[in-house]
Design a protein around this motif. Structure first.
Motif, PDB file in Angstrom:
ATOM      1  N   ALA A 262       2.155 -14.135   0.403  1.00 55.37           N
ATOM      2  CA  ALA A 262       2.618 -13.450   1.612  1.00 55.37           C
ATOM      3  C   ALA A 262       3.295 -12.126   1.267  1.00 55.37           C
ATOM      4  N   MET A 263       3.926 -12.045   0.100  1.00 55.43           N
ATOM      5  CA  MET A 263       4.520 -10.777  -0.344  1.00 55.43           C
ATOM      6  C   MET A 263       3.419  -9.741  -0.571  1.00 55.43           C
ATOM      7  N   ILE A 264       2.335 -10.168  -1.190  1.00 57.19           N
ATOM      8  CA  ILE A 264       1.208  -9.261  -1.448  1.00 57.19           C
ATOM      9  C   ILE A 264       0.532  -8.875  -0.139  1.00 57.19           C
ATOM     10  N   GLU A 265       0.409  -9.856   0.761  1.00 59.57           N
ATOM     11  CA  GLU A 265      -0.179  -9.581   2.080  1.00 59.57           C
ATOM     12  C   GLU A 265       0.630  -8.506   2.819  1.00 59.57           C
ATOM     13  N   ARG A 266       1.956  -8.622   2.784  1.00 60.75           N
ATOM     14  CA  ARG A 266       2.802  -7.621   3.444  1.00 60.75           C
ATOM     15  C   ARG A 266       2.587  -6.251   2.811  1.00 60.75           C
ATOM     16  N   GLU A 267       2.539  -6.199   1.497  1.00 60.22           N
ATOM     17  CA  GLU A 267       2.350  -4.921   0.800  1.00 60.22           C
ATOM     18  C   GLU A 267       1.028  -4.280   1.195  1.00 60.22           C
ATOM     19  N   ASN A 268       0.008  -5.114   1.393  1.00 59.59           N
ATOM     20  CA  ASN A 268      -1.305  -4.599   1.797  1.00 59.59           C
ATOM     21  C   ASN A 268      -1.299  -4.058   3.225  1.00 59.59           C
ATOM     22  N   LYS A 269      -0.379  -4.553   4.054  1.00 58.33           N
ATOM     23  CA  LYS A 269      -0.261  -4.078   5.438  1.00 58.33           C
ATOM     24  C   LYS A 269       0.581  -2.810   5.515  1.00 58.33           C
ATOM     25  N   VAL A 270       1.717  -2.851   4.835  1.00 59.36           N
ATOM     26  CA  VAL A 270       2.648  -1.720   4.870  1.00 59.36           C
ATOM     27  C   VAL A 270       3.427  -1.698   3.557  1.00 59.36           C
ATOM     28  N   SER A 271       3.546  -0.530   2.979  1.00 64.30           N
ATOM     29  CA  SER A 271       4.220  -0.404   1.699  1.00 64.30           C
ATOM     30  C   SER A 271       5.689  -0.801   1.804  1.00 64.30           C
ATOM     31  N   THR A 272       6.165  -1.499   0.784  1.00 65.46           N
ATOM     32  CA  THR A 272       7.575  -1.871   0.730  1.00 65.46           C
ATOM     33  C   THR A 272       8.371  -0.873  -0.110  1.00 65.46           C
ATOM     34  N   TYR A 273       7.746   0.258  -0.428  1.00 66.58           N
ATOM     35  CA  TYR A 273       8.461   1.332  -1.113  1.00 66.58           C
ATOM     36  C   TYR A 273       9.501   1.895  -0.150  1.00 66.58           C
TER      37      TYR A 273
END
Length: 148
Positions: free
Chosen positions: A41-52
């Motif tokens: 789910a962490m990777i899924e979120r990153e693929n949707k919107v950057s966590t930078y």
């Protein structure tokens, strides 16, 4: 919530956001904070919107749907002195992160965690100190105010 040495990795050489997110997520799994599905789910979120978040930090965390995989709140810290580019093809500039905070929060505790990290890291000199830290104890000392 107390920062733990075993939740900190120094001098890592990961090359992609996905690699470092998996590593930060695995620290949360190993500490009993989350089930392994949370890492996906962490990777899924990153693929949707950057966590930078700017100032050389990224704060990967799971999607809202992944809350069921969180057992207890926790923070993992992965230091990548050479940096990882979190930019996407839509970005005009490089988004280099040298400190990656993996987070998981019970209920809405993660919002408090996010706010505390953001306040500390709003001063880029604090981030430089984290990126240059030579021990887990040094990282913990720098972030004591985040853990309170």
């Amino acid at each position: 919530m107390k920062l733990q040495k075993e939740m900190i990795l120094l001098n890592q050489t990961d090359k992609t956001p996905e690699d470092v997110i998996k590593k930060s997520g695995q620290l949360l799994v190993d500490a009993g904070c989350v089930d392994s599905a949370y890492v996906d789910a962490m990777i899924e979120r990153e693929n949707k919107v950057s966590t930078y978040m700017g100032n050389f930090i990224a704060i990967p965390h799971g999607t809202d749907e992944a809350k069921e995989y969180v057992k207890k709140s926790g923070i993992s810290i992965v230091q990548v002195p050479e940096g990882i580019d979190f930019s996407t093809e839509d970005d005009d500039e490089e988004k280099l992160a040298t400190v990656i905070f993996g987070i998981a929060g019970v209920n809405n505790e993660h919002l408090d965690i996010l706010q505390q990290i953001a306040v500390f890291c709003s001063d880029v000199q604090n981030v430089v100190k984290l990126a240059d830290a030579n021990s887990e104890d040094e990282v913990i000392a720098l972030l004591e105010e985040v853990a309170e």
